[in-house]
Design an enzyme around this catalytic site. Structure first.
Site, PDB file in Angstrom:
ATOM      1  CG  ASP A  15      -1.874  -1.255   1.314  1.00  0.00           C
ATOM      2  OD1 ASP A  15      -2.165  -1.707   0.126  1.00  0.00           O
ATOM      3  OD2 ASP A  15      -2.346  -1.630   2.250  1.00  0.00           O
ATOM      4  CE  LYS A  18       2.355  -2.568  -4.434  1.00  0.00           C
ATOM      5  NZ  LYS A  18       1.998  -2.042  -2.987  1.00  0.00           N
ATOM      6  CE  LYS A  20       0.711  10.050  -7.460  1.00  0.00           C
ATOM      7  NZ  LYS A  20       0.294  11.337  -6.786  1.00  0.00           N
ATOM      8  CG  ASN A  40      -2.858 -10.778  -2.356  1.00  0.00           C
ATOM      9  OD1 ASN A  40      -2.670 -10.644  -3.557  1.00  0.00           O
ATOM     10  ND2 ASN A  40      -1.663 -11.283  -1.688  1.00  0.00           N
ATOM     11  CB  ALA A  41      -2.645  -6.641  -5.257  1.00  0.00           C
ATOM     12  N   GLY A  42      -4.465  -4.270  -3.694  1.00  0.00           N
ATOM     13  CA  GLY A  42      -5.485  -3.381  -4.046  1.00  0.00           C
ATOM     14  C   GLY A  42      -4.649  -2.104  -4.606  1.00  0.00           C
ATOM     15  CG  HIS A  43      -2.125  -2.096  -6.977  1.00  0.00           C
ATOM     16  ND1 HIS A  43      -1.040  -2.767  -7.877  1.00  0.00           N
ATOM     17  CD2 HIS A  43      -1.639  -2.639  -5.678  1.00  0.00           C
ATOM     18  CE1 HIS A  43      -0.282  -3.381  -7.215  1.00  0.00           C
ATOM     19  NE2 HIS A  43      -0.735  -3.354  -6.036  1.00  0.00           N
ATOM     20  CB  THR A  44      -6.043   3.372  -4.786  1.00  0.00           C
ATOM     21  OG1 THR A  44      -6.152   2.715  -3.900  1.00  0.00           O
ATOM     22  CG2 THR A  44      -7.317   4.344  -4.749  1.00  0.00           C
ATOM     23  CD  GLN A 224       0.659  -8.865  -2.610  1.00  0.00           C
ATOM     24  OE1 GLN A 224       1.493  -9.674  -3.490  1.00  0.00           O
ATOM     25  NE2 GLN A 224      -0.380  -8.589  -2.992  1.00  0.00           N
ATOM     26  NE  ARG A 303      -7.314  -6.961   6.841  1.00  0.00           N
ATOM     27  CZ  ARG A 303      -6.520  -7.701   6.572  1.00  0.00           C
ATOM     28  NH1 ARG A 303      -6.386  -8.636   7.460  1.00  0.00           N
ATOM     29  NH2 ARG A 303      -5.827  -7.853   5.404  1.00  0.00           N
ATOM     30  NE  ARG A 305      -3.741   0.686   3.580  1.00  0.00           N
ATOM     31  CZ  ARG A 305      -4.181   1.254   2.439  1.00  0.00           C
ATOM     32  NH1 ARG A 305      -3.929   2.309   2.474  1.00  0.00           N
ATOM     33  NH2 ARG A 305      -4.613   0.835   1.328  1.00  0.00           N
ATOM     34  CG  ASP A 333      -0.170  14.202   1.004  1.00  0.00           C
ATOM     35  OD1 ASP A 333       0.351  13.417   0.397  1.00  0.00           O
ATOM     36  OD2 ASP A 333      -1.409  14.000   1.215  1.00  0.00           O
TER      37      ASP A 333
HETATM   38  P1  GDP Z   1      -0.663   0.195  -3.373  1.00  0.00           P
HETATM   39  O1  GDP Z   1      -1.153  -0.791  -2.952  1.00  0.00           O
HETATM   40  O2  GDP Z   1       0.679   0.372  -3.160  1.00  0.00           O
HETATM   41  O3  GDP Z   1      -1.146   0.777  -4.947  1.00  0.00           O
HETATM   42  O4  GDP Z   1      -1.551   1.201  -2.642  1.00  0.00           O
HETATM   43  P2  GDP Z   1      -3.096   1.472  -2.263  1.00  0.00           P
HETATM   44  O5  GDP Z   1      -3.556   2.015  -3.317  1.00  0.00           O
HETATM   45  O6  GDP Z   1      -3.373  -0.040  -1.464  1.00  0.00           O
HETATM   46  O7  GDP Z   1      -2.814   2.759  -0.836  1.00  0.00           O
HETATM   47  C1  GDP Z   1      -2.254   3.892  -1.214  1.00  0.00           C
HETATM   48  C2  GDP Z   1      -3.518   4.823  -0.960  1.00  0.00           C
HETATM   49  O8  GDP Z   1      -2.800   6.072  -0.879  1.00  0.00           O
HETATM   50  C3  GDP Z   1      -4.275   5.063  -2.106  1.00  0.00           C
HETATM   51  O9  GDP Z   1      -5.673   5.481  -1.182  1.00  0.00           O
HETATM   52  C4  GDP Z   1      -4.106   6.045  -2.708  1.00  0.00           C
HETATM   53  O10 GDP Z   1      -4.831   6.847  -3.433  1.00  0.00           O
HETATM   54  C5  GDP Z   1      -3.272   7.136  -1.778  1.00  0.00           C
HETATM   55  N1  GDP Z   1      -2.347   7.900  -2.180  1.00  0.00           N
HETATM   56  C6  GDP Z   1      -0.951   7.619  -2.931  1.00  0.00           C
HETATM   57  N2  GDP Z   1      -0.260   8.440  -2.989  1.00  0.00           N
HETATM   58  C7  GDP Z   1      -0.527   9.671  -2.187  1.00  0.00           C
HETATM   59  C8  GDP Z   1      -0.013  10.674  -1.817  1.00  0.00           C
HETATM   60  O11 GDP Z   1       0.950  10.921  -2.091  1.00  0.00           O
HETATM   61  N3  GDP Z   1      -0.846  11.451  -0.812  1.00  0.00           N
HETATM   62  C9  GDP Z   1      -2.136  10.673  -0.385  1.00  0.00           C
HETATM   63  N4  GDP Z   1      -2.486  11.678   0.612  1.00  0.00           N
HETATM   64  N5  GDP Z   1      -2.382   9.698  -0.904  1.00  0.00           N
HETATM   65  C10 GDP Z   1      -1.915   8.886  -1.577  1.00  0.00           C
HETATM   66  P1  IMO Z   2      -0.956  -4.151  -2.172  1.00  0.00           P
HETATM   67  O1  IMO Z   2      -0.390  -4.537  -3.477  1.00  0.00           O
HETATM   68  C1  IMO Z   2      -0.790  -4.609   2.248  1.00  0.00           C
HETATM   69  C2  IMO Z   2      -1.015  -8.762   3.737  1.00  0.00           C
HETATM   70  C3  IMO Z   2      -2.366  -9.118   4.406  1.00  0.00           C
HETATM   71  C4  IMO Z   2      -1.666 -10.097   5.319  1.00  0.00           C
HETATM   72  C5  IMO Z   2      -0.571 -10.618   4.488  1.00  0.00           C
HETATM   73  C6  IMO Z   2      -0.935 -12.031   3.855  1.00  0.00           C
HETATM   74  O2  IMO Z   2      -2.312  -3.635  -2.335  1.00  0.00           O
HETATM   75  O3  IMO Z   2       0.273  -3.387  -1.579  1.00  0.00           O
HETATM   76  P2  IMO Z   2      -2.602 -12.854   1.894  1.00  0.00           P
HETATM   77  O4  IMO Z   2      -3.980 -12.299   1.651  1.00  0.00           O
HETATM   78  O5  IMO Z   2      -1.525 -12.636   0.869  1.00  0.00           O
HETATM   79  O6  IMO Z   2      -2.603 -14.204   2.425  1.00  0.00           O
HETATM   80  O7  IMO Z   2      -2.215 -11.967   3.244  1.00  0.00           O
HETATM   81  O8  IMO Z   2      -0.136  -9.871   3.680  1.00  0.00           O
HETATM   82  N1  IMO Z   2      -1.326  -8.366   2.217  1.00  0.00           N
HETATM   83  C7  IMO Z   2      -1.185  -6.928   1.954  1.00  0.00           C
HETATM   84  N2  IMO Z   2      -1.086  -5.877   2.786  1.00  0.00           N
HETATM   85  N3  IMO Z   2      -1.037  -4.479   0.590  1.00  0.00           N
HETATM   86  C8  IMO Z   2      -1.305  -5.600  -0.001  1.00  0.00           C
HETATM   87  O9  IMO Z   2      -1.362  -5.547  -1.305  1.00  0.00           O
HETATM   88  C9  IMO Z   2      -1.256  -6.884   0.618  1.00  0.00           C
HETATM   89  N4  IMO Z   2      -1.617  -8.042   0.110  1.00  0.00           N
HETATM   90  C10 IMO Z   2      -1.500  -8.877   1.269  1.00  0.00           C
HETATM   91  O10 IMO Z   2      -2.916  -8.105   5.004  1.00  0.00           O
HETATM   92  O11 IMO Z   2      -1.021  -9.429   6.482  1.00  0.00           O
HETATM   93 MG    MG Z   3      -2.903  -1.657  -1.781  1.00  0.00          MG
END
Ligand code: GDP
Ligand code: IMO
Ligand code: MG
Length: 428
Positions: A15, A18, A20, A40-44, A224, A303, A305, A333
């Site tokens: 999280d 990545k 973005k 399991n990934a969530g990329h926003t 991850q 959940r 963080r 920021d």
């Molecule tokens: P990823 O899994 O690495 O792609 O990251 P996530 O999407 O799970 O979580 C990053 C969160 O931070 C998302 O809600 C993004 O929209 C947000 N985000 C990314 N870069 C920035 C930043 O520079 N500032 C803020 N405030 N939010 C950001």
């Molecule tokens: P992105 O790509 C944050 C964490 C879970 C748990 C552990 C194992 O969005 O960064 P799993 O579902 O793989 O068996 O879970 O890894 N986890 C992540 N935490 N970002 C993720 O992906 C994750 N993918 C798995 O919360 O602790």
């Molecule tokens: Mg994520």
């Protein structure tokens, strides 16, 4: 000499932002390829008025004319995959044209998810905190040589293979005291399979290497983070794949000699979702403020963080394992509210100084030691150039670059595509 694959990955516990950054960098590449992990990934991604979360599909998907490739190292759940595709198609994305999927990617079955749930329930308090997407059991079947792959969906005996793996899973599940019902899921799963069969299914290792030969630029998108890596993360509180640069080689079929730039993404602080050690975790009001200001809630599970200060020994470790050549810092920021910012420079372990990440992180003996830097107390979200940075932010960046010995090339100051400040030239 052909072009190299650049790799972008998270250096902390996931999280890091990545999705973005991949979206921002996509115009400089021809191909964006996921190499490990799964839903399991969530990329926003945020751009214009759109906010979208991707799980299995690479984060270059909103740029028409780019190839988005799901490599052999990824695990795919047909139910989630179909939902993702349907949503993107509704938004006008031409999935059939832009998305390519490896024949060798493994498939998550409904029973894999049940097994994930059963395993976590049995662990009780010691649970991993898995996203329960069936990731662990699917990779177990892959290495156990029992798995089903995307290519198998086209075989005449596919149903037989499915039934056989499912009954194996049901036998294992019968040993757990765990209730589950996969009837509904199974129906959606087979619908997902039919959808996948209409897409471009390819021998992706060939395709990627052909792209490189014809000088087309490939960006490998990690999921991850390095501290969740199956080998180098905070085991056993990790995911089940290699999230580090080496994973891009095995997850795409590119030789180590073909790796170019390695872009390591880190938050200006630190978060973790799920269980496991987190040396700089804050349980006080400061932690709450980070969660609130950073909207730190999981993109996949919702959940909250866990939040804490930046951890330099952990970052240095991730930089070493990945061979990071440039750093991108996100969420600077979020720190704007603080008078002072803390940085963990080293630890003490049972009272003795320790400068690196020890074998056993799962212990109370490990304590972070902090240095305090002045905060900038300035809203950064409207900044567009480094020349406008407050002096304290520039000092924070200089400090991190000196400690980490890698240049910070991008500073992200908000979730939107436009809130990204490029400090030096993007990879050629
Ligand atoms: P990823 O899994 O690495 O792609 O990251 P996530 O999407 O799970 O979580 C990053 C969160 O931070 C998302 O809600 C993004 O929209 C947000 N985000 C990314 N870069 C920035 C930043 O520079 N500032 C803020 N405030 N939010 C950001
Ligand atoms: P992105 O790509 C944050 C964490 C879970 C748990 C552990 C194992 O969005 O960064 P799993 O579902 O793989 O068996 O879970 O890894 N986890 C992540 N935490 N970002 C993720 O992906 C994750 N993918 C798995 O919360 O602790
Ligand atoms: Mg994520």
């Amino acid at each position: 000499m052909s072009t190299k694959v650049d790799v972008l990955l998270g250096l902390q516990w996931g999280d890091e932002g990545k999705g973005k950054i991949v979206d921002v960098l996509t115009p400089h590449y021809d191909v964006i390829a996921r190499f490990q992990g799964g839903p399991n990934a969530g990329h926003t991604l945020e751009f214009n008025e759109i906010k979208h979360v991707l799980h299995t599909i690479p984060s270059g998907i909103f740029h028409p004319d780019k190839v988005n490739l799901v490599g052999n190292g990824v695990v795919i759940d047909p139910i989630i995959f179909k939902k993702e595709i349907d949503a993107l198609e509704k938004m006008g994305v031409d999935i059939k044209k832009s998305l390519q999927i490896s024949r060798k990617a493994h498939v998550i079955l409904p029973t894999h998810c049940a097994l994930d749930g059963a395993s976590e329930a049995e662990k009780g308090k010691k649970k991993i905190g898995s996203t329960l997407k069936g990731i662990g059991p699917t990779y177990m079947d892959k290495t156990g040589r029992n798995g089903l792959r995307i290519g198998d969906l086209f075989l005449a005996d596919f149903q037989e293979r499915y039934d056989s793996l499912k009954s194996k899973h049901l036998r294992i599940l019968s040993h757990y005291d765990f209730e589950y019902d996969i009837t509904e899921k199974e129906k959606a799963w087979f619908e997902g399979v039919e959808k996948i069969k209409t897409l471009q299914i390819i021998d992706s290792e060939q395709t990627v290497n052909d792209f490189l030969k014809s000088d087309r630029k490939v960006l490998a998108e990690g999921a991850q983070g390095s501290l969740l890596d199956i080998d180098f993360g905070s085991y056993p509180f990790v995911t089940s794949s290699n999230t580090v640069t080496a994973g891009a080689c095995t997850g795409l079929g590119v030789a180590p000699t073909r790796i170019g730039e390695v872009i390591g993404i880190f938050k200006a602080y630190c978060t973790r979702v799920g269980s496991g050690p987190f040396p700089t975790e804050l349980f006080d009001e400061t932690g709450e403020t980070l969660r609130k200001e950073g909207h730190e809630f999981g993109a996949t599970t919702g959940r909250p963080r866990r939040c804490g200060w930046i951890d330099l020994p952990a970052l240095k470790y991730a930089i070493m394992i990945n061979g990071v050549t440039q750093l991108n810092m996100t969420k600077a920021d979020v720190l704007s509210v603080f008078d002072e910012i803390k940085v963990c420079t080293h630890y003490t372990y049972d009272g003795e100084r320790m400068d690196y990440l020890p074998y056993d992180l799962n212990t109370d003996l490990l304590k972070p030691v902090y240095e305090t830097l002045p905060g900038w107390k300035t809203d950064l979200t409207g900044l567009t150039a480094e020349s406008d940075f407050p002096a304290e932010l520039s000092a924070y960046i200089d400090y991190l670059e000196e400690k980490l010995e890698v240049p910070i090339t991008v500073v992200s100051v908000g979730p939107n595509r436009s809130q990204t400040i490029q400090r030096t030239a993007v990879p050629a």
